[in-house]
Design a protein around this motif. Sequence first.
Motif, PDB file in Angstrom:
ATOM      1  N   ALA A 131    -103.901  38.154  77.602  1.00 58.51           N
ATOM      2  CA  ALA A 131    -102.994  37.107  78.068  1.00 58.51           C
ATOM      3  C   ALA A 131    -101.719  37.109  77.240  1.00 58.51           C
ATOM      4  O   ALA A 131    -100.614  36.983  77.775  1.00 58.51           O
ATOM      5  CB  ALA A 131    -103.670  35.750  77.997  1.00 58.51           C
ATOM      6  N   ARG A 132    -101.849  37.254  75.940  1.00 54.52           N
ATOM      7  CA  ARG A 132    -100.667  37.300  75.087  1.00 54.52           C
ATOM      8  C   ARG A 132     -99.799  38.505  75.403  1.00 54.52           C
ATOM      9  O   ARG A 132     -98.581  38.402  75.482  1.00 54.52           O
ATOM     10  CB  ARG A 132    -101.074  37.379  73.615  1.00 54.52           C
ATOM     11  CG  ARG A 132    -101.576  36.089  73.076  1.00 54.52           C
ATOM     12  CD  ARG A 132    -101.841  36.237  71.607  1.00 54.52           C
ATOM     13  NE  ARG A 132    -102.752  35.205  71.160  1.00 54.52           N
ATOM     14  CZ  ARG A 132    -103.273  35.162  69.961  1.00 54.52           C
ATOM     15  NH1 ARG A 132    -102.986  36.100  69.093  1.00 54.52           N
ATOM     16  NH2 ARG A 132    -104.085  34.189  69.628  1.00 54.52           N
ATOM     17  N   LEU A 133    -100.442  39.646  75.569  1.00 54.40           N
ATOM     18  CA  LEU A 133     -99.696  40.866  75.810  1.00 54.40           C
ATOM     19  C   LEU A 133     -99.014  40.867  77.168  1.00 54.40           C
ATOM     20  O   LEU A 133     -97.832  41.160  77.287  1.00 54.40           O
ATOM     21  CB  LEU A 133    -100.626  42.079  75.695  1.00 54.40           C
ATOM     22  CG  LEU A 133     -99.981  43.444  75.869  1.00 54.40           C
ATOM     23  CD1 LEU A 133     -99.033  43.709  74.706  1.00 54.40           C
ATOM     24  CD2 LEU A 133    -101.039  44.514  75.938  1.00 54.40           C
ATOM     25  N   VAL A 134     -99.747  40.516  78.204  1.00 60.56           N
ATOM     26  CA  VAL A 134     -99.217  40.594  79.563  1.00 60.56           C
ATOM     27  C   VAL A 134     -98.280  39.436  79.870  1.00 60.56           C
ATOM     28  O   VAL A 134     -97.198  39.624  80.428  1.00 60.56           O
ATOM     29  CB  VAL A 134    -100.382  40.646  80.586  1.00 60.56           C
ATOM     30  CG1 VAL A 134     -99.868  40.538  81.996  1.00 60.56           C
ATOM     31  CG2 VAL A 134    -101.181  41.920  80.406  1.00 60.56           C
ATOM     32  N   LEU A 135     -98.661  38.221  79.500  1.00 63.03           N
ATOM     33  CA  LEU A 135     -97.882  37.048  79.869  1.00 63.03           C
ATOM     34  C   LEU A 135     -96.890  36.625  78.789  1.00 63.03           C
ATOM     35  O   LEU A 135     -95.939  35.899  79.074  1.00 63.03           O
ATOM     36  CB  LEU A 135     -98.817  35.872  80.181  1.00 63.03           C
ATOM     37  CG  LEU A 135     -99.817  36.127  81.306  1.00 63.03           C
ATOM     38  CD1 LEU A 135    -100.777  34.956  81.401  1.00 63.03           C
ATOM     39  CD2 LEU A 135     -99.100  36.342  82.614  1.00 63.03           C
ATOM     40  N   GLY A 136     -97.126  37.044  77.578  1.00 65.49           N
ATOM     41  CA  GLY A 136     -96.234  36.673  76.502  1.00 65.49           C
ATOM     42  C   GLY A 136     -96.450  35.259  76.012  1.00 65.49           C
ATOM     43  O   GLY A 136     -95.523  34.625  75.514  1.00 65.49           O
ATOM     44  N   PHE A 137     -97.633  34.728  76.142  1.00 65.87           N
ATOM     45  CA  PHE A 137     -97.941  33.350  75.743  1.00 65.87           C
ATOM     46  C   PHE A 137     -98.810  33.323  74.503  1.00 65.87           C
ATOM     47  O   PHE A 137     -99.621  34.214  74.275  1.00 65.87           O
ATOM     48  CB  PHE A 137     -98.662  32.616  76.870  1.00 65.87           C
ATOM     49  CG  PHE A 137     -97.788  32.352  78.048  1.00 65.87           C
ATOM     50  CD1 PHE A 137     -96.887  31.305  78.030  1.00 65.87           C
ATOM     51  CD2 PHE A 137     -97.854  33.146  79.169  1.00 65.87           C
ATOM     52  CE1 PHE A 137     -96.078  31.055  79.116  1.00 65.87           C
ATOM     53  CE2 PHE A 137     -97.047  32.908  80.246  1.00 65.87           C
ATOM     54  CZ  PHE A 137     -96.149  31.858  80.232  1.00 65.87           C
ATOM     55  N   VAL A 138     -98.620  32.255  73.719  1.00 65.17           N
ATOM     56  CA  VAL A 138     -99.482  31.997  72.569  1.00 65.17           C
ATOM     57  C   VAL A 138     -99.870  30.531  72.608  1.00 65.17           C
ATOM     58  O   VAL A 138     -99.178  29.719  73.217  1.00 65.17           O
ATOM     59  CB  VAL A 138     -98.771  32.318  71.239  1.00 65.17           C
ATOM     60  CG1 VAL A 138     -98.456  33.785  71.142  1.00 65.17           C
ATOM     61  CG2 VAL A 138     -97.527  31.497  71.076  1.00 65.17           C
ATOM     62  N   PRO A 139    -100.976  30.149  71.971  1.00 66.88           N
ATOM     63  CA  PRO A 139    -101.328  28.729  71.917  1.00 66.88           C
ATOM     64  C   PRO A 139    -100.226  27.943  71.198  1.00 66.88           C
ATOM     65  O   PRO A 139     -99.496  28.481  70.378  1.00 66.88           O
ATOM     66  CB  PRO A 139    -102.627  28.707  71.117  1.00 66.88           C
ATOM     67  CG  PRO A 139    -103.156  30.090  71.172  1.00 66.88           C
ATOM     68  CD  PRO A 139    -101.991  30.992  71.361  1.00 66.88           C
ATOM     69  N   SER A 140    -100.110  26.638  71.529  1.00 65.81           N
ATOM     70  CA  SER A 140     -99.035  25.827  70.954  1.00 65.81           C
ATOM     71  C   SER A 140     -99.156  25.732  69.437  1.00 65.81           C
ATOM     72  O   SER A 140     -98.159  25.561  68.747  1.00 65.81           O
ATOM     73  CB  SER A 140     -99.022  24.428  71.575  1.00 65.81           C
ATOM     74  OG  SER A 140    -100.280  23.823  71.389  1.00 65.81           O
ATOM     75  N   ASP A 141    -100.356  25.885  68.912  1.00 68.22           N
ATOM     76  CA  ASP A 141    -100.523  25.856  67.460  1.00 68.22           C
ATOM     77  C   ASP A 141    -100.602  27.269  66.874  1.00 68.22           C
ATOM     78  O   ASP A 141    -100.923  27.431  65.715  1.00 68.22           O
ATOM     79  CB  ASP A 141    -101.765  25.057  67.077  1.00 68.22           C
ATOM     80  CG  ASP A 141    -103.027  25.664  67.671  1.00 68.22           C
ATOM     81  OD1 ASP A 141    -102.913  26.485  68.601  1.00 68.22           O
ATOM     82  OD2 ASP A 141    -104.130  25.310  67.215  1.00 68.22           O
ATOM     83  N   GLY A 142    -100.286  28.260  67.680  1.00 67.94           N
ATOM     84  CA  GLY A 142    -100.370  29.643  67.236  1.00 67.94           C
ATOM     85  C   GLY A 142     -99.176  30.027  66.389  1.00 67.94           C
ATOM     86  O   GLY A 142     -98.129  29.397  66.414  1.00 67.94           O
ATOM     87  N   LEU A 143     -99.312  31.096  65.627  1.00 65.43           N
ATOM     88  CA  LEU A 143     -98.272  31.572  64.742  1.00 65.43           C
ATOM     89  C   LEU A 143     -98.058  33.053  64.999  1.00 65.43           C
ATOM     90  O   LEU A 143     -99.019  33.828  65.031  1.00 65.43           O
ATOM     91  CB  LEU A 143     -98.691  31.351  63.278  1.00 65.43           C
ATOM     92  CG  LEU A 143     -97.700  31.784  62.218  1.00 65.43           C
ATOM     93  CD1 LEU A 143     -96.411  30.960  62.331  1.00 65.43           C
ATOM     94  CD2 LEU A 143     -98.307  31.588  60.847  1.00 65.43           C
ATOM     95  N   ILE A 144     -96.800  33.425  65.201  1.00 70.95           N
ATOM     96  CA  ILE A 144     -96.479  34.827  65.435  1.00 70.95           C
ATOM     97  C   ILE A 144     -95.976  35.412  64.132  1.00 70.95           C
ATOM     98  O   ILE A 144     -95.041  34.899  63.540  1.00 70.95           O
ATOM     99  CB  ILE A 144     -95.401  34.979  66.524  1.00 70.95           C
ATOM    100  CG1 ILE A 144     -95.903  34.410  67.838  1.00 70.95           C
ATOM    101  CG2 ILE A 144     -95.022  36.439  66.685  1.00 70.95           C
ATOM    102  CD1 ILE A 144     -94.870  34.422  68.924  1.00 70.95           C
TER     103      ILE A 144
END
Length: 123
Positions: free
Chosen positions: A86-99
């Motif tokens: 999901a992260r790779l294809v859609l470019g989304f992370v959880p709201s509390d996620g850290l890149i």
Amino acid sequence: MTLIPELKRRARHVVGPLIGSLLVAYFAYHAVEGDRGIRAWQRLDGEVAEARVVRDRLSREQAAFEKRVAMLRPDSLDADLLEERARLVLGFVPSDGLIMGAATVPTARLAGLTSVRRTISAN
């Protein structure tokens, strides 16, 4: 005049072995250099060895892909793999996620996932 008959008589003894020797040489040359000769056989052995290496590499890749596909089946769904895709294809992370790093992700929203368009730098 006795020279010509003498040459003819001796030629009979020479022509047979000469023709036989030429035939042996012809077949020996083609046994080595021909389309189905020894050198062609060696070349084909090399091609078969290269094809086996490629086959083995592709078999390993296929096994890895089959393992990943098996993890995506509904009966054995791996949550970590699903999140990664999901992260790779859609470019989304959880709201509390850290890149970490210099990653940029497109802006959009989807089912509790917040898109991020920022670069996080290390302090």
